[in-house]
Design an enzyme around this catalytic site. Structure first.
Site, PDB file in Angstrom:
ATOM      1  N   GLY A 172       3.683  -1.144   8.809  1.00  0.00           N
ATOM      2  CA  GLY A 172       4.936  -0.619   8.379  1.00  0.00           C
ATOM      3  C   GLY A 172       4.785  -0.536   6.790  1.00  0.00           C
ATOM      4  O   GLY A 172       4.477  -1.385   5.964  1.00  0.00           O
ATOM      5  N   LYS A 190       0.669  -1.286   0.160  1.00  0.00           N
ATOM      6  CA  LYS A 190       0.104  -0.010   0.109  1.00  0.00           C
ATOM      7  C   LYS A 190       1.103   1.351   0.014  1.00  0.00           C
ATOM      8  O   LYS A 190       0.557   2.081  -0.571  1.00  0.00           O
ATOM      9  CB  LYS A 190      -1.008  -0.027   1.348  1.00  0.00           C
TER      10      LYS A 190
HETATM   11  P1  IMP Z   1      -1.520  -6.196  16.196  1.00  0.00           P
HETATM   12  O1  IMP Z   1      -1.967  -5.227  15.410  1.00  0.00           O
HETATM   13  O2  IMP Z   1      -0.093  -5.718  16.694  1.00  0.00           O
HETATM   14  O3  IMP Z   1      -2.194  -6.325  17.554  1.00  0.00           O
HETATM   15  O4  IMP Z   1      -1.570  -7.633  15.603  1.00  0.00           O
HETATM   16  C1  IMP Z   1      -2.432  -8.153  15.498  1.00  0.00           C
HETATM   17  C2  IMP Z   1      -2.219  -9.191  14.027  1.00  0.00           C
HETATM   18  O5  IMP Z   1      -2.177  -8.281  12.986  1.00  0.00           O
HETATM   19  C3  IMP Z   1      -1.000 -10.002  14.116  1.00  0.00           C
HETATM   20  O6  IMP Z   1      -1.066 -11.211  13.247  1.00  0.00           O
HETATM   21  C4  IMP Z   1      -0.108  -8.978  13.409  1.00  0.00           C
HETATM   22  O7  IMP Z   1       0.998  -9.839  12.753  1.00  0.00           O
HETATM   23  C5  IMP Z   1      -1.046  -8.469  12.282  1.00  0.00           C
HETATM   24  N1  IMP Z   1      -0.523  -7.032  11.864  1.00  0.00           N
HETATM   25  C6  IMP Z   1      -0.548  -5.932  12.329  1.00  0.00           C
HETATM   26  N2  IMP Z   1       0.025  -4.929  11.797  1.00  0.00           N
HETATM   27  C7  IMP Z   1       0.214  -5.601  10.571  1.00  0.00           C
HETATM   28  C8  IMP Z   1       0.842  -5.028   9.216  1.00  0.00           C
HETATM   29  O8  IMP Z   1       0.910  -3.682   8.841  1.00  0.00           O
HETATM   30  N3  IMP Z   1       0.910  -5.869   8.452  1.00  0.00           N
HETATM   31  C9  IMP Z   1       0.857  -7.442   8.339  1.00  0.00           C
HETATM   32  N4  IMP Z   1       0.298  -7.677   9.664  1.00  0.00           N
HETATM   33  C10 IMP Z   1       0.099  -6.768  10.580  1.00  0.00           C
END
Ligand code: IMP
Length: 412
Positions: A41, A17
């Site tokens: 990220g 994105k």
């Molecule tokens: P959290 O957003 O840190 O609570 O993570 C929850 C889930 O979302 C996990 O499986 C993370 O790996 C995934 N996740 C969070 N942000 C990203 C991203 O920017 N890209 C891909 N996966 C994400």
């Protein structure tokens, strides 16, 4: 002519994105983030230089673009300060471009501790979060216990709400997780001093966006993560804690749905996922390894290896139902350049994917600028995806660089 574009991940995030937001904001006046936090990220490669952003909208590399953080974003002031510093070192100015809603819930160090403690306690059944405190910060917002950026302007009430919040979490940290606790006096002083630094960025975001549209400005809404990680519509409980789908734009920025006129899906030409949870087309063979290696599939935030698999059109259909995409940008198509055979999942049967096979094009497509110049076999692959999904593929991204895109249809 579209004057507002939403850019949303249609899979599990990491679809590419950031690059597309950066590209499209060149022709826009503002870019708005409306959900997530520094768990995102976004890797941008401009003139060979890589910049990774987590919190600040990807339009920051352009001088005339306002970068807005809406109320739906959970804000870590420490992460913001680090990011501003990194940008400053690359001679990218932030002042005058960055604008933040006073309604953003703050991510405090206590949220990060809670996030990590929970994952540890869950053991094998962990979500695989980014450990950035995202979930606990959103929980505090919903429980009406949270601290919002605007709360820092009132030192008296801040003292009370911070104490209440820390009393609650310290009890849980100490007695349930057996972890370290947090001192409210130190945190209070830090927050007051942070406020002095960041208050210059605060604006009324809904008013700002409304006025911008009245003045015929063009605005991009930049999604983070992807549809299948949506708290309501994703693969619950293996999801993030925000609405990554189209509805999140309206609640997370205060713009009216009537103002949105183009919803762009970012779809990677294969599938990846970081963290735990179901993944129907996941590969554990040489093809999976090749996708990971050629596609450099390492998480931009955590550096974790992404799980890789073939494109899943069944999951994408669901994503289309929820978001009502106007068009698709198919990214990382060049990663498939050296595959003799490419598979695409078109159905699930007995809980397993059913694939349609395509001949690989076995050609370097990274320098191609026009759709007509793509190999016939690439066009067959793209055409088949388009007709199965019933949504036009308007952009094809054929490399990490800002210039490596093929516009099949004009969208701006
Ligand atoms: P959290 O957003 O840190 O609570 O993570 C929850 C889930 O979302 C996990 O499986 C993370 O790996 C995934 N996740 C969070 N942000 C990203 C991203 O920017 N890209 C891909 N996966 C994400």
């Amino acid at each position: 002519m579209n004057n507002s574009i939403a850019i949303l991940g249609a899979q599990w995030g990491d679809e590419g994105k950031g690059k597309i937001v950066d590209l499209l904001t060149e022709k826009c006046d503002a870019v708005v983030r409306f959900q997530g936090g520094h768990n995102a990220g976004h890797t941008l490669v401009v003139e060979g230089k890589t910049t990774i952003l987590h919190l600040i909208p990807s339009g920051i590399l352009h001088n005339n673009v306002k970068c807005i953080i809406g109320n739906g974003v959970v804000l870590s002031l420490d992460a913001l300060s680090e990011e501003i510093e990194i940008l400053r070192k690359s001679n990218i100015t932030v002042d005058g471009k960055l604008l933040i809603s006073d309604g953003c819930p703050l991510i405090l160090p206590v949220h990060i501790e809670l996030d990590k403690a929970r994952e540890l306690k869950k053991g094998k059944s962990k979500i695989g979060t980014t450990g950035r405190g995202i979930g606990p910060a959103y929980e505090d917002k919903i429980s009406r216990r949270g601290i919002r950026l605007g709360d820092l302007s009132n030192p008296e009430t801040l003292k009370d709400i911070l104490k209440e919040l820390l009393d609650y979490h310290n009890f849980v940290l100490k007695n349930y997780y057996e972890c370290k606790t947090f001192d409210d006096v130190k945190m209070y002083e830090k927050l007051l001093s942070d406020y002095e630094t960041y208050k210059k960025y605060i604006i009324d975001v809904p008013e700002y966006i409304d006025l911008a549209f009245k003045n015929k400005k063009k605005i991009v809404f930049e999604g983070a993560q992807g549809t299948l990680l949506d708290i309501d519509h994703g693969t619950y409980p293996f999801v993030t804690s925000s609405n990554t789908t189209v509805g999140g734009i309206f609640t997370g920025s205060g713009v009216s749905p009537k103002k949105l006129n183009y919803i762009l899906a970012i779809v990677k030409a294969y599938t990846t996922r970081v963290g735990s949870g179901p993944f129907m087309t996941e590969l554990f063979d040489n093809d999976g390894e090749q996708l990971s290696k050629i596609g450099h599939e390492l998480g931009a935030t955590t550096g974790r290896e992404r799980r890789c698999g073939w494109l899943d059109l069944v999951a994408l259909k669901r994503s289309i139902v929820i978001n009502g995409f106007t068009g698709i940008c198919l990214t990382k198509v060049d990663v498939l350049d050296q595959f003799k055979e490419i598979k695409v999942c078109i159905e699930y049967k007995n809980n397993a994917p059913v694939y349609k096979n395509f001949d690989g094009w076995m050609t370097d497509i990274t320098k191609i600028k026009n759709y007509d110049d793509l190999p016939e076999k690439t066009k067959i692959y793209i055409g088949a995806i388009e007709s199965y999904l019933g949504v036009p593929i308007d952009i094809i991204s054929n490399g990490p660089g800002r210039e490596q895109n093929i516009f099949k249809n004009k969208i701006l």
